[in-house]
Design a protein around this motif. Structure first.
Motif, PDB file in Angstrom:
ATOM      1  N   TYR A  17      77.858  59.457  61.058  1.00  0.00           N
ATOM      2  CA  TYR A  17      78.242  60.264  59.776  1.00  0.00           C
ATOM      3  C   TYR A  17      76.923  60.925  59.291  1.00  0.00           C
ATOM      4  O   TYR A  17      75.874  59.882  59.472  1.00  0.00           O
ATOM      5  CB  TYR A  17      79.147  59.629  59.008  1.00  0.00           C
TER       6      TYR A  17
ATOM      7  N   ILE B 248      75.486  63.040  55.793  1.00  0.00           N
ATOM      8  CA  ILE B 248      75.903  63.779  54.725  1.00  0.00           C
ATOM      9  C   ILE B 248      74.731  64.494  53.893  1.00  0.00           C
ATOM     10  O   ILE B 248      73.903  63.755  53.708  1.00  0.00           O
ATOM     11  CB  ILE B 248      76.857  63.113  53.545  1.00  0.00           C
TER      12      ILE B 248
ATOM     13  N   GLN C 293      74.513  66.653  63.990  1.00  0.00           N
ATOM     14  CA  GLN C 293      75.465  67.115  64.716  1.00  0.00           C
ATOM     15  C   GLN C 293      75.518  67.624  66.019  1.00  0.00           C
ATOM     16  O   GLN C 293      76.497  67.127  66.709  1.00  0.00           O
ATOM     17  CB  GLN C 293      75.679  68.403  63.738  1.00  0.00           C
TER      18      GLN C 293
ATOM     19  N   THR D 219      79.603  63.489  62.615  1.00  0.00           N
ATOM     20  CA  THR D 219      80.299  64.210  61.608  1.00  0.00           C
ATOM     21  C   THR D 219      79.508  64.439  60.380  1.00  0.00           C
ATOM     22  O   THR D 219      79.171  63.632  59.901  1.00  0.00           O
ATOM     23  CB  THR D 219      81.566  63.309  61.370  1.00  0.00           C
ATOM     24  N   SER D 220      79.444  65.683  60.067  1.00  0.00           N
ATOM     25  CA  SER D 220      78.900  66.033  59.103  1.00  0.00           C
ATOM     26  C   SER D 220      79.365  66.572  58.088  1.00  0.00           C
ATOM     27  O   SER D 220      80.409  67.557  58.252  1.00  0.00           O
ATOM     28  CB  SER D 220      77.631  67.132  59.508  1.00  0.00           C
ATOM     29  N   ILE D 221      79.089  66.565  56.684  1.00  0.00           N
ATOM     30  CA  ILE D 221      79.718  67.566  55.649  1.00  0.00           C
ATOM     31  C   ILE D 221      78.418  67.749  54.534  1.00  0.00           C
ATOM     32  O   ILE D 221      77.551  66.786  54.660  1.00  0.00           O
ATOM     33  CB  ILE D 221      80.709  66.615  54.937  1.00  0.00           C
ATOM     34  N   GLU D 222      78.589  68.481  53.962  1.00  0.00           N
ATOM     35  CA  GLU D 222      77.564  69.082  52.865  1.00  0.00           C
ATOM     36  C   GLU D 222      78.327  68.955  51.539  1.00  0.00           C
ATOM     37  O   GLU D 222      79.526  69.706  51.464  1.00  0.00           O
ATOM     38  CB  GLU D 222      76.771  70.321  53.204  1.00  0.00           C
ATOM     39  N   ILE D 223      77.765  68.072  50.638  1.00  0.00           N
ATOM     40  CA  ILE D 223      78.364  68.246  49.200  1.00  0.00           C
ATOM     41  C   ILE D 223      77.443  68.710  48.174  1.00  0.00           C
ATOM     42  O   ILE D 223      76.386  68.211  48.587  1.00  0.00           O
ATOM     43  CB  ILE D 223      79.258  66.829  48.897  1.00  0.00           C
TER      44      ILE D 223
END
Length: 137
Positions: free
Chosen positions: A30, A32, A128, A133-137
């Protein structure tokens, strides 16, 4: 008979290689990207839950802090606690070097144990491409 034995050894080798590939591909990694220090709390809670859920398949977990908030990394009282919690979970918290340069923050001023990456956005995309698995918050 000799050809049968050789064929059997060959098939068993292929089967073993495929099983190893399957085991490797189940690893969950992961990354982030965040711009806010307070988001580290829910990110670390998420990492803890995923570590429990993934079990032996829990792999690498990286958090990259980008943007103007890098100016506050050395002075925000909660950051050392987040770093300690991250270390206990096997999570790496990194600062974006591009952001550090843009906002004139010396990497040496960051809390002990905080790593840097040259460019946080590029690092995220590279991970990636490796299947993270990648998210941006």
């Amino acid at each position: 008979m000799k050809y049968l034995f050789i064929s059997l050894v060959f098939l068993l080798s292929i089967s073993s290689i495929n099983a190893q590939k399957q085991e490797i591909s189940n690893t969950q990694n992961y990354v982030i990207l965040t711009k806010k220090i307070p988001q580290l709390q829910p990110i670390l809670l998420t990492a803890e839950a995923l570590k429990a859920e993934d079990g032996n398949n829990f792999g690498d977990f990286q958090v990259i802090i980008c943007g103007k908030t890098v100016q506050k990394l050395a002075t925000t009282a909660s950051v050392p606690g987040f770093l300690k919690k991250a270390e206990s979970l096997g999570v790496q918290i990194k600062a974006c070097g591009f952001s550090l340069n843009k906002f004139n923050v010396a990497p040496q001023s960051l809390p002990k144990g905080m790593q840097t990456v040259e460019n946080g956005i590029l690092h995220n995309i590279q991970l990636q491409k490796k299947g993270y698995t990648s998210i941006e918050i």
